[in-house]
Design an enzyme around this catalytic site. Structure first.
Site, PDB file in Angstrom:
ATOM      1  N   ASP A  26       0.784  -1.300  -0.121  1.00 14.94           N
ATOM      2  CA  ASP A  26      -0.161  -0.097   0.079  1.00 14.94           C
ATOM      3  C   ASP A  26       0.867   1.102  -0.020  1.00 14.94           C
ATOM      4  OD1 ASP A  26      -1.884   1.785   0.632  1.00 14.94           O
ATOM      5  OD2 ASP A  26      -1.872   1.405   2.681  1.00 14.94           O
ATOM      6  N   ASP A  30      -3.885   3.865   2.877  1.00 11.26           N
ATOM      7  CA  ASP A  30      -5.399   3.945   3.183  1.00 11.26           C
ATOM      8  C   ASP A  30      -5.469   2.432   3.502  1.00 11.26           C
ATOM      9  OD1 ASP A  30      -5.092   2.482   0.628  1.00 11.26           O
ATOM     10  OD2 ASP A  30      -6.776   3.569  -0.228  1.00 11.26           O
ATOM     11  N   ASP A  34      -2.184  -1.186  -3.589  1.00 10.53           N
ATOM     12  CA  ASP A  34      -2.509  -0.442  -4.828  1.00 10.53           C
ATOM     13  C   ASP A  34      -1.250  -0.545  -5.860  1.00 10.53           C
ATOM     14  OD1 ASP A  34      -0.354   1.240  -3.688  1.00 10.53           O
ATOM     15  OD2 ASP A  34      -1.927   2.394  -2.480  1.00 10.53           O
ATOM     16  N   ASP A 205     -11.301 -15.340 -15.673  1.00 11.04           N
ATOM     17  CA  ASP A 205     -11.719 -15.750 -14.268  1.00 11.04           C
ATOM     18  C   ASP A 205     -13.002 -16.645 -14.598  1.00 11.04           C
ATOM     19  OD1 ASP A 205     -12.217 -15.295 -11.478  1.00 11.04           O
ATOM     20  OD2 ASP A 205     -14.325 -14.558 -12.115  1.00 11.04           O
ATOM     21  N   GLU A 273      -8.566 -19.789 -15.575  1.00 11.06           N
ATOM     22  CA  GLU A 273      -9.116 -20.384 -14.357  1.00 11.06           C
ATOM     23  C   GLU A 273     -10.058 -21.507 -14.806  1.00 11.06           C
ATOM     24  OE1 GLU A 273     -11.005 -19.615 -10.005  1.00 11.06           O
ATOM     25  OE2 GLU A 273     -11.943 -18.755 -11.825  1.00 11.06           O
TER      26      GLU A 273
HETATM   27  C1  GLC Z   1     -12.848 -16.876  -9.146  1.00  9.91           C
HETATM   28  C2  GLC Z   1     -11.853 -15.892  -8.336  1.00  9.91           C
HETATM   29  C3  GLC Z   1     -12.644 -15.847  -7.123  1.00  9.91           C
HETATM   30  C4  GLC Z   1     -13.906 -14.996  -7.160  1.00  9.91           C
HETATM   31  C5  GLC Z   1     -14.765 -15.847  -8.222  1.00  9.91           C
HETATM   32  C6  GLC Z   1     -15.745 -15.045  -8.730  1.00  9.91           C
HETATM   33  O1  GLC Z   1     -12.969 -18.247  -9.023  1.00  9.91           O
HETATM   34  O2  GLC Z   1     -10.519 -16.510  -8.325  1.00  9.91           O
HETATM   35  O3  GLC Z   1     -11.687 -15.053  -6.119  1.00  9.91           O
HETATM   36  O4  GLC Z   1     -14.341 -14.938  -6.205  1.00  9.91           O
HETATM   37  O5  GLC Z   1     -14.074 -16.336  -9.471  1.00  9.91           O
HETATM   38  O6  GLC Z   1     -15.403 -13.966  -9.673  1.00  9.91           O
END
Ligand code: GLC
Length: 539
Positions: A26, A30, A34, A205, A273
């Site tokens: 950070d 805050d 960041d 994601d 992912e």
């Molecule tokens: C993926 C991310 C996770 C998030 C989910 C919804 O699994 O790694 O952190 O909560 O997607 O976007």
């Protein structure tokens, strides 16, 4: 950074590192990590040997899921920085030969996204069809039996228009309707926007759940006795149904391919992912290389210390082809050190697994703090922030894996001069970067030597993998003239040396780095090493 082979993509010669931005560094006090804080800490990553950063979401967001609820894909959350800070980060990283990936969140937006604000206004709005809306069931309840990853139904009723909207995650994260071609076009432009800006690609994601089965039919209920008791970062409700209509659907790979064609124009990387644990299922997305370039293999992230399972999982690449990113921790699960037994035992085992994956194609990825041998941070229930924790009364929480990076032994951990957004986690002096920097026996020192070994030996990054020790206690494979060995058993094992002489290039313990092994040698319990064939004659 070692030179890239002309036949292999640029990422093959790199090591990845996940920065969970809210908890990394950070700069403005805050309490939230960041972009400027990260930029100021890049030397830590360069010194470790990292060549690729994946940044958790940086966009404007109400932070219902800490950035995975995006309100504007083309801007930066003011708490995290500005577009100019992104440019500064990319330039400073480039100067250290580090590429930067953003996190692309295409499955859902935030309820605060202007698309959703329009969509929920009235049924005739052109943005209505950006999301999944359905009438209530005859009893007034949700339109089907789908459940949210975070608990409860995957549907929320919206009073204004009298319909339910779908959300596989929190109600603040409405799912986008990818049957609508306009949604796909919006995302084409989002990809191009960031690639034009110099980003090296995206982590995608929830890349396995974006497309849903036509008509959104009910899914089979899993009998209670067959439901997992170890929920592993997902709610009991999520595990109560079989996800046959909301993941791994036809059309998904074509969507990945659409993004790949854009990425390939920029020589960019798409890292998915794709949370499907069966290598054969993953192979459908990866093997012919018409979808995403790479996907994480999550078997190790789900595993405790299970040598037999480890032996099988490490061979997933034989099924998928060399398109896996190897991870054993992330911001979504308990850290490996904790899962493997904690303390010195957990650290030893995590380093062993890191050694075994360091030379597997294509890309090892560390989660921030893994290089320090961190275990889960302590987070009291009342301080938890994770939407999963808030819905499970703290029984399930990803917060312990997300506590601030311990840079120094002082209040705020050198992470912040203010009040950190999550508790410091009970870190000790020995956990900090500052303490480990000067300790040759620290996890940090070991990870640096490990990654330097990978960088210095081209054989560890190129060529075919050939397994020579396939079952516990000895796991071993060759890559070119190098041999990666690990003893996952509880007593010493003889190393296979086959009459050649070998030099120890890296060792977690037991063997001396630089030593020449000839004749016989033993590897102590739960130790690993990288050996290189050394044909030079003994004087
Ligand atoms: C993926 C991310 C996770 C998030 C989910 C919804 O699994 O790694 O952190 O909560 O997607 O976007």
């Amino acid at each position: 950074m070692a030179a890239t082979s002309p036949h292999l993509p640029w990422w093959n010669d790199r090591v990845g590192y996940q920065v969970y931005l809210p908890s990394f560094a950070d700069a403005d006090g805050d309490g939230w990590g960041d972009l400027a804080g990260l930029t100021a800490r890049l030397d830590h990553l360069a010194g470790l040997g990292v060549g690729l950063l994946w940044l958790s979401p940086i966009h404007p967001s109400p932070m219902a899921d800490h950035g995975y609820d995006v309100a504007d894909y083309l801007d930066v959350h003011p708490r995290l920085g500005t577009l100019a800070d992104v440019d500064r980060l990319v330039a400073a990283a480039e100067a250290r030969d580090i590429k930067v990936l953003l996190d692309l969140v295409p499955n859902h937006t935030s309820i605060a996204h202007p698309w959703f604000a329009r969509a929920r206004r009235d049924r005739e709005d052109p943005y209505r069809d950006y999301y999944h809306w359905r009438d209530p069931a005859p009893d007034g309840g949700p339109p089907n039996n789908w459940t949210s990853v975070f608990g409860g139904p995957a549907w929320t009723f919206d009073e204004t228009t009298g319909q339910y909207y779908l959300h596989l995650f929190a109600p603040e994260q409405p799912d986008l309707n990818w049957d609508n071609p306009a949604v796909a076009e919006e995302f084409d432009a989002i990809l191009r926007f960031w690639l034009e800006r110099g980003l090296a690609g995206f982590r995608i994601d929830v890349a396995h759940r974006i497309i849903k089965a036509p008509g959104l039919p009910d899914q089979p209920v899993v009998p209670p006795e067959l439901r997992p008791t170890d929920h592993s970062g997902r709610s009991a409700d999520h595990h109560a149904i079989e996800h046959i209509h909301d993941e791994d659907q036809p059309g998904l790979k074509e969507l990945h391919g659409r993004w790949r064609r854009i990425a390939d124009d920029y020589d960019a990387l798409l890292l998915g992912e794709i949370y499907l644990l069966e290598p054969a299922t993953l192979a459908r997305y990866l093997a012919d290389q018409r979808g995403l370039h790479l996907a994480f293999f999550f078997g190790l992230v789900e595993a405790r210390w299970q040598p037999e399972a480890l032996a099988t999982m490490l061979r997933a690449g034989e099924v998928t082809g060399p398109h896996l990113a190897w991870v054993q921790s992330s911001h979504d699960r308990s850290r490996a050190v904790t899962r493997y037994g904690g303390g010195a035992t957990g650290r030893r085992r995590a380093l062993l697994v890191a050694t075994l994956t360091a030379a597997l194609p294509a890309l090892p990825v560390l989660y921030q703090g893994e290089e320090l041998g961190l275990d889960d941070g302590e987070v009291p229930v009342e301080a938890m922030q994770d939407p999963l924790a808030l819905r499970s009364g703290g029984a399930l929480s990803r917060d312990p894996a997300r506590t601030p990076m311990p840079w120094r032994d002082e209040p705020g951990l050198g992470f912040t001069s203010g009040q950190p957004w999550l508790p410091e986690g009970g870190r000790r002096r020995g956990d900090t970067v500052e303490a480990q920097e000067t300790d040759p026996a620290s996890p940090l020192a070991a990870h640096r030597r490990l990654l330097a070994t990978r960088a210095s030996l081209a054989d560890l990054r190129h060529g075919e993998v050939r397994w020579v020790g396939e079952a516990p206690p000895l796991l071993a494979y060759d890559r070119g003239q190098a041999r990666v060995v690990a003893n996952v058993g509880s007593s010493p094992v003889a190393l296979p040396l086959e009459g050649s002489a070998w030099r120890v290039a890296f060792a977690t313990g037991g063997l001396a780095e630089g030593a020449r092994l000839e004749g016989g040698a033993e590897l102590a319990s739960e130790q690993a090493a990288i050996l290189v064939r050394d044909e030079a004659q003994t004087p």
